[in-house]
Structure formats: structure tokens, C-alpha cells
Write a protein that holds these residues in place. Sequence first.
Motif, PDB file in Angstrom:
ATOM      1  N   THR A  91      -7.447  -5.434   0.995  1.00 58.30           N
ATOM      2  CA  THR A  91      -9.343  -4.925   0.501  1.00 58.30           C
ATOM      3  C   THR A  91      -8.882  -3.291   0.348  1.00 58.30           C
ATOM      4  O   THR A  91      -8.083  -2.775   1.091  1.00 58.30           O
ATOM      5  CB  THR A  91     -10.130  -4.596   1.711  1.00 58.30           C
ATOM      6  OG1 THR A  91     -11.590  -4.723   0.962  1.00 58.30           O
ATOM      7  CG2 THR A  91     -10.354  -4.296   3.001  1.00 58.30           C
ATOM      8  N   LEU A  92      -9.002  -3.132  -1.273  1.00 54.40           N
ATOM      9  CA  LEU A  92      -9.218  -1.935  -1.227  1.00 54.40           C
ATOM     10  C   LEU A  92     -10.815  -0.873  -1.072  1.00 54.40           C
ATOM     11  O   LEU A  92     -11.659  -1.710  -1.455  1.00 54.40           O
ATOM     12  CB  LEU A  92      -8.628  -1.800  -3.161  1.00 54.40           C
ATOM     13  CG  LEU A  92      -7.318  -2.120  -3.132  1.00 54.40           C
ATOM     14  CD1 LEU A  92      -6.686  -3.066  -2.976  1.00 54.40           C
ATOM     15  CD2 LEU A  92      -6.783  -1.964  -4.218  1.00 54.40           C
ATOM     16  N   GLU A  94     -12.006   3.038  -2.460  1.00 53.48           N
ATOM     17  CA  GLU A  94     -11.895   4.043  -3.330  1.00 53.48           C
ATOM     18  C   GLU A  94     -12.862   4.512  -2.983  1.00 53.48           C
ATOM     19  O   GLU A  94     -14.319   4.857  -3.484  1.00 53.48           O
ATOM     20  CB  GLU A  94     -11.800   3.729  -4.827  1.00 53.48           C
ATOM     21  CG  GLU A  94     -10.909   5.178  -5.713  1.00 53.48           C
ATOM     22  CD  GLU A  94     -10.668   4.205  -7.532  1.00 53.48           C
ATOM     23  OE1 GLU A  94     -10.543   3.588  -7.199  1.00 53.48           O
ATOM     24  OE2 GLU A  94     -10.329   5.287  -7.418  1.00 53.48           O
ATOM     25  N   THR A 103      -7.640   1.601 -11.339  1.00 52.87           N
ATOM     26  CA  THR A 103      -7.964   0.842 -10.528  1.00 52.87           C
ATOM     27  C   THR A 103      -7.574  -0.587 -10.865  1.00 52.87           C
ATOM     28  O   THR A 103      -6.910  -1.129  -9.660  1.00 52.87           O
ATOM     29  CB  THR A 103      -8.850   1.132  -9.693  1.00 52.87           C
ATOM     30  OG1 THR A 103      -9.293   3.291  -9.239  1.00 52.87           O
ATOM     31  CG2 THR A 103      -8.330   0.688  -7.760  1.00 52.87           C
ATOM     32  N   LEU A 107      -5.747  -3.551  -8.968  1.00 52.37           N
ATOM     33  CA  LEU A 107      -6.289  -4.831  -8.197  1.00 52.37           C
ATOM     34  C   LEU A 107      -5.712  -6.128  -8.823  1.00 52.37           C
ATOM     35  O   LEU A 107      -5.818  -7.081  -8.661  1.00 52.37           O
ATOM     36  CB  LEU A 107      -8.425  -4.174  -8.982  1.00 52.37           C
ATOM     37  CG  LEU A 107      -8.558  -3.463  -8.370  1.00 52.37           C
ATOM     38  CD1 LEU A 107      -9.970  -3.520  -8.891  1.00 52.37           C
ATOM     39  CD2 LEU A 107      -8.925  -3.959  -6.838  1.00 52.37           C
ATOM     40  N   TYR A 119     -13.299  -5.312  -4.045  1.00 52.02           N
ATOM     41  CA  TYR A 119     -12.846  -3.801  -4.223  1.00 52.02           C
ATOM     42  C   TYR A 119     -14.292  -3.403  -3.579  1.00 52.02           C
ATOM     43  O   TYR A 119     -15.383  -3.539  -4.056  1.00 52.02           O
ATOM     44  CB  TYR A 119     -12.659  -4.002  -5.706  1.00 52.02           C
ATOM     45  CG  TYR A 119     -12.676  -2.575  -6.161  1.00 52.02           C
ATOM     46  CD1 TYR A 119     -11.636  -1.197  -5.515  1.00 52.02           C
ATOM     47  CD2 TYR A 119     -13.307  -2.152  -6.975  1.00 52.02           C
ATOM     48  CE1 TYR A 119     -12.269   0.362  -6.002  1.00 52.02           C
ATOM     49  CE2 TYR A 119     -13.198  -1.106  -7.801  1.00 52.02           C
ATOM     50  CZ  TYR A 119     -12.481   0.217  -7.478  1.00 52.02           C
ATOM     51  OH  TYR A 119     -12.828   1.349  -7.537  1.00 52.02           O
ATOM     52  N   GLN A 120     -14.349  -1.978  -2.818  1.00 50.44           N
ATOM     53  CA  GLN A 120     -15.063  -1.175  -2.241  1.00 50.44           C
ATOM     54  C   GLN A 120     -15.378   0.061  -3.246  1.00 50.44           C
ATOM     55  O   GLN A 120     -14.922   1.242  -2.800  1.00 50.44           O
ATOM     56  CB  GLN A 120     -15.340  -1.562  -1.177  1.00 50.44           C
ATOM     57  CG  GLN A 120     -15.433  -1.972  -0.488  1.00 50.44           C
ATOM     58  CD  GLN A 120     -14.812  -2.254   1.453  1.00 50.44           C
ATOM     59  OE1 GLN A 120     -16.052  -1.642   1.739  1.00 50.44           O
ATOM     60  NE2 GLN A 120     -13.983  -3.161   1.812  1.00 50.44           N
ATOM     61  N   PRO A 121     -15.263   0.350  -4.268  1.00 57.49           N
ATOM     62  CA  PRO A 121     -15.803   1.664  -4.447  1.00 57.49           C
ATOM     63  C   PRO A 121     -16.771   2.462  -4.376  1.00 57.49           C
ATOM     64  O   PRO A 121     -18.394   2.032  -4.380  1.00 57.49           O
ATOM     65  CB  PRO A 121     -15.752   1.445  -6.560  1.00 57.49           C
ATOM     66  CG  PRO A 121     -16.669  -0.221  -6.076  1.00 57.49           C
ATOM     67  CD  PRO A 121     -16.202  -0.356  -5.484  1.00 57.49           C
ATOM     68  N   VAL A 143     -11.394 -10.643  -8.018  1.00 63.21           N
ATOM     69  CA  VAL A 143     -11.745  -9.384  -7.900  1.00 63.21           C
ATOM     70  C   VAL A 143     -13.636  -9.251  -7.585  1.00 63.21           C
ATOM     71  O   VAL A 143     -14.278  -9.826  -8.650  1.00 63.21           O
ATOM     72  CB  VAL A 143     -11.440  -8.389  -8.381  1.00 63.21           C
ATOM     73  CG1 VAL A 143     -11.993  -6.819  -7.454  1.00 63.21           C
ATOM     74  CG2 VAL A 143      -9.731  -7.425  -8.405  1.00 63.21           C
ATOM     75  N   VAL A 145     -16.588  -6.853  -6.481  1.00 64.00           N
ATOM     76  CA  VAL A 145     -16.735  -5.585  -5.709  1.00 64.00           C
ATOM     77  C   VAL A 145     -17.844  -5.280  -4.974  1.00 64.00           C
ATOM     78  O   VAL A 145     -19.187  -5.656  -5.485  1.00 64.00           O
ATOM     79  CB  VAL A 145     -16.771  -5.026  -7.617  1.00 64.00           C
ATOM     80  CG1 VAL A 145     -17.611  -3.556  -7.742  1.00 64.00           C
ATOM     81  CG2 VAL A 145     -15.549  -4.938  -8.236  1.00 64.00           C
TER      82      VAL A 145
END
Length: 346
Positions: A91-92, A94, A103, A107, A119-121, A143, A145
Motif C-alpha cells: 500500500t502506498l 504519501e 505518484t 501506482l 493509495y493513501q495521500p 487503485v 484512493v
Amino acid sequence: MFESPTPGANVSSFTQEVTAVNAAVAHEAYTGLTASPKTLTPWLFYDEAGSHLFEQITVLPEYYLTRTERALFAAHADEILEAAGGVQPVTLAELGAGTATKTGILLAAAVRRQASVLYQPIDVSETSVEEARENIERNIPGVVVEPQVANYITEPIRIERPHDARVLALYIGSSIGNFAPDEAVAILRNLRGQLQVGDSLLLGTDLAPGGTHNGGKSVASLLAAYDDAQGVTAAFNRNVLVRLNRELGTNFDLDRFRHRARWNPLASRIEMHLESVGPQTVTLPAGAETPAVPMRFAAGETIHTENSYKFTPAMIAAMLKPACFATSRTFMDAQNLFAVTLATAV
Ligand code: TRP
């Protein structure tokens, strides 16, 4: 006629949030502008207008950082994801994601390895993370988000871990360089607190001019990146005064402060200042707990608004180690302008 707002949970929590942000802005302005020399904290730049101006900075011809880092991601994305994930899914997450335009490359590499990627911005600008969510969910199927609107300096953050996944935390764009060395270590330690041994950090850092590691960067080109011909960086710098005028009721006269970028070789940083063009007094209005303060500026006196530290490989290592990260690989472009470091939580 105005309609009175319907009382309800959403309305009151929104009001509380606005008040909390406002109190933090007031606190920072009061402490920074009554200090000597006068300073302001970097996160104040990123209101809606500031976040938009920063997006414009990233595509300026003089601003080599973004395109260089993007090229490093494009060249090494698969290797980065492989090293971070191994046999496990990733898991990304940021810090300071903004609109997350770079990004996407990482991804896309992640969805080549696994069907679905979380994806966790995390960003202080709600409009930016919402834009990130829309762009990414539209362009990279697979993805999911989950944005978090938070100021990672003043508020706690949380990183979710889907079952069995490794976390790849991203702190890119040389945002770490906007903090003093001790603050930078504190940010990394705080992030490390959300990670487990074996998780990864991908850290983007702009490199110092000169030095044996570096052939391709002059102080002049560095200064140009922070004082562009179109004046976008000047507008970005001055926007902090626009924000204080709007949110706190200060009376800064924008035409009486000049944008200045200086290279400080001893501290290895670009300094951004707003320089008073003549003697003047600006009033910081009274807050809930603070009296009104007249702020006097001498001609040529500056508000030190921002630093952008430029790193050597030794400086990068010295920052990672006390935060319990060990470098696993470093990627640099052919001219040694910028470094992307993959580190492991140890
Ligand atoms: N992290 C970016 C950098 O240090 C932020 C930045 C770019 C910036 N230009 C700026 C901050 C001008 C303040 C003023 O490069």
C-alpha cells in the motif's frame, strides 16, 4: 436574504475545523512575526491558492526538481516496487501528496504487480487531495484512493495496512528540505511510528551544488529555480501575506515586499525571504489570547519565509539513521541534480 445554516453534526464539525486551522495560523503568525529575525512556517504556503501556485512552479523551465524526480521514478518504478514489496502486496501512503501527479508512475507499477492497490495521500490541502483522488481513480484502474486531510506537522497521521501488505511511504519532491535538520528527523520518526520493520520509505531530496558527488549543478541554476523569470515563485512567496491578510486581518501591502532567494552555503540551503522595500508598520490584529501587535519593518528587513535544504549523500544518511531507516538504494540522474532514496524501516 441569507438562509441560516441548518444545525447539525456536519456543520458544527466543519466550523470547528475551520476554527482550529485559523487558531494554528494565528499562532504561527504571532510567534514567527514577533521573533527576530521574523519568520513564517512553511505549511502556511499551502492554502488553496498557494497549492495551485506550487503546481505551476513544478512545470516551470527553471524548476528542474519535479521533472528530474519524475524521470527517476519512470526509470526505476518496477525496481522500487519490487524492493518494497517482495512477495507481499504494497500500500502506498504519501506525506504532502498535493495533486500526486508524479505518484501515478509508482501506482501504475504497483498495479502491474497486484490487482488492487490502496493509495493513501495525506495533505493539508483538501482541494489538492480531492484532485489527486479524481485523477488517479480515473486514470489508473485498480487503485483505491483514501485521502486524508491533515497537517502532518501539527496533527497526528494514520496509515492503514490492508491484510498482509507492506507499506511504501512516500515523502518526495524534496519537501523534507523545507524543514530544519532536527525537524526533518522528527517528521521521519513520526512517520516511522506508523511503520513496521521491513516497510519502506521513498525519500526525494534535491542535491547540493558542487561537491564530489556533483558535477552538474551551479548555484546560479539553483537560484533560478527559486526565482523564475515569470515570477510564479515570487507570487507563491507573497501569497503567504495574502493569506494572513484574509485569514487574520493583517494589512500587508503586497507591493511593498519583494521576493528574494538566497543561497546559504554554510547551512546548505536556499532561503526564501520577503524583503520590506522601505520602513513600514504592519498590524497583527488582536487574537483570542494575543494583543494587537504593531510589526515594524526597517528598509531591507526580511521575513524569512522558507528554507529549501540541498543535500549531500552524507546529509541524507545522517537524517535517516536517527529515524530508524537504513538506505537500501539511491537513484540519481546523470547530472546528479536530484536523489531518490529507498530506505527500509529497521
Ligand atoms: N519543496 C519545494 C522545494 O523546496 C517547495 C518550493 C518550491 C518552495 N519553490 C518554493 C517553497 C518557493 C517556498 C518558496 O523546492
